[in-house]
Design a protein around this motif. Sequence first.
Motif, mmCIF file in Angstrom:
data_model
loop_
_atom_site.group_PDB
_atom_site.id
_atom_site.type_symbol
_atom_site.label_atom_id
_atom_site.label_comp_id
_atom_site.label_asym_id
_atom_site.label_seq_id
_atom_site.Cartn_x
_atom_site.Cartn_y
_atom_site.Cartn_z
ATOM 1 N N GLY A 243 0.818 -1.189 0.000
ATOM 2 C CA GLY A 243 0.000 0.000 0.000
ATOM 3 C C GLY A 243 0.859 1.248 0.000
ATOM 4 N N ASN A 244 0.196 2.396 -0.087
ATOM 5 C CA ASN A 244 0.937 3.651 -0.118
ATOM 6 C C ASN A 244 0.687 4.518 1.108
ATOM 7 N N TRP A 245 0.074 3.921 2.150
ATOM 8 C CA TRP A 245 -0.100 4.600 3.434
ATOM 9 C C TRP A 245 0.268 3.622 4.559
ATOM 10 N N GLN A 246 1.086 4.093 5.498
ATOM 11 C CA GLN A 246 1.533 3.281 6.625
ATOM 12 C C GLN A 246 0.889 3.797 7.911
ATOM 13 N N VAL A 247 0.142 2.926 8.588
ATOM 14 C CA VAL A 247 -0.484 3.308 9.852
ATOM 15 C C VAL A 247 0.591 3.506 10.922
ATOM 16 N N GLN A 248 0.538 4.657 11.585
ATOM 17 C CA GLN A 248 1.497 4.964 12.647
ATOM 18 C C GLN A 248 0.933 4.697 14.044
ATOM 19 N N ILE A 274 -3.294 -0.180 2.987
ATOM 20 C CA ILE A 274 -4.134 0.894 2.469
ATOM 21 C C ILE A 274 -3.549 1.432 1.170
ATOM 22 N N ARG A 275 -4.383 1.445 0.159
ATOM 23 C CA ARG A 275 -4.055 2.107 -1.114
ATOM 24 C C ARG A 275 -5.119 3.168 -1.341
ATOM 25 N N PHE A 276 -4.679 4.420 -1.385
ATOM 26 C CA PHE A 276 -5.639 5.511 -1.478
ATOM 27 C C PHE A 276 -5.020 6.672 -2.224
ATOM 28 N N ARG A 405 1.935 8.879 4.282
ATOM 29 C CA ARG A 405 2.069 8.476 2.888
ATOM 30 C C ARG A 405 3.472 7.897 2.661
ATOM 31 N N THR A 406 3.537 6.794 1.966
ATOM 32 C CA THR A 406 4.804 6.177 1.644
ATOM 33 C C THR A 406 5.029 6.171 0.145
ATOM 34 N N THR A 407 6.259 5.911 -0.260
ATOM 35 C CA THR A 407 6.564 5.841 -1.690
ATOM 36 C C THR A 407 6.008 4.537 -2.249
ATOM 37 N N PRO A 408 5.186 4.587 -3.288
ATOM 38 C CA PRO A 408 4.608 3.375 -3.867
ATOM 39 C C PRO A 408 5.698 2.417 -4.314
#
Length: 408
Positions: A243-248, A274-276, A405-408
């Motif tokens: 995914g491109n979002w990492q839960v903190q 999560i991909r958004f 947000r993370t790098t895809p």
Amino acid sequence: MPLHNTAQRFGSATRALHWLTALLILGAIPLGMIANGMAYDTSEALAQKAQLFSLHKTLGVAAFAVALLRILWAFGQTHPAPLHPDRRIETRLAAAIHWLLYISLLAVPLSGWVHHAATSGFAPILWPPFLGLGQDLPLVPKSESIAQIAAALHWVFTKLLIAAILLHIIGALKHHVIDKDATLRRMLSGATAPDVPSTGKAQLLPIVAAFLIYAIGAGIAISLTSTARQAPPTAPQITQTGGNWQVQSGTLAITVQQLGSAVTGQFAAWQAEIRFDEAAPVQDMGSVTVTIDTTSLSLGSVSDQAKGPDFLNTATHANAIFTARISGADIGADTGTYTATGTLSLAGAEIPLSLPFTLQITGDTAIMQGQTTLDRRDANIGQKYPDEASVGFSVGINVALTALRTTP
């Protein structure tokens, strides 16, 4: 009958408070023992168990209030002199038992009350409606660790209370049957005892002995919980799965109704892929897959029951999985309102589920909050509880998280 004590007899107020306290305590103890040993494999059995526990707790709180009043009253009264002041060891032992009773009458119900306040849901205290009181205590947070300590203290202190009551009864009967003096009759009927020399001020040794016994008991109780206590995690245990979002950080909580009271708990371990894309068309803005470790559920005093075979059956179904597509609101994603629509795999069942949520994105940080409900019957959960009088059908789900947000 005079209200106040004299050096030869107990006043009517002391006697009334003594027997009312005894009635409440001797009612609460067997109720707690019976309720603790009852099974709860059906809705009827659970309801009966909870009713007995509610009566036990209610009598305990009432006993605490009456005992506190009795102790405060006693401190302002003359204490009738012992009838055998020459028997120093016996007199000091009797004084120590009385102090042990005084401490027990406060410590036992208070420790049980703290346990009740630190957990949630099961068997409410039955307050009179005009008092308008809730189930919590000031300065006592909802905490599994505090609940465990309070439960251990309550268990140990109850044994000390029972021991003190038995010794107190044995002593009273000894005076009545063997010594044939007026010790018991002074409390039963307000009889006046012969005038005996006063022993003066209260001896310090019995007081110290009683508090020392309780200190040892408290130490034993705390040691019993020291290895088992673990503070619940403040953030989910997360594994990055793409995914491109990492839960903190975040929480995944549920709320159920048990016997008319709301019980709230959390899953301590879960992960979200999560991909958004907030710039995508509102009809399809991404996807989410959430995997929940159902064995990590903490649900107050009914955690073990909730994870048992009648409910989540975590021994067989250790994970629940929610897979969904994300879409924006009909009036546009600019409102920050979205919906994750998909399927929840829970306890061997597949349940359609929609999760409305709000999302605030600032740069590469997103804050999400969502609430939804499901019906436990859709997953065949709690089939032995076919009505809502014991366990409600609706289960509230509340999600809150912060993601980067993370790098895809």
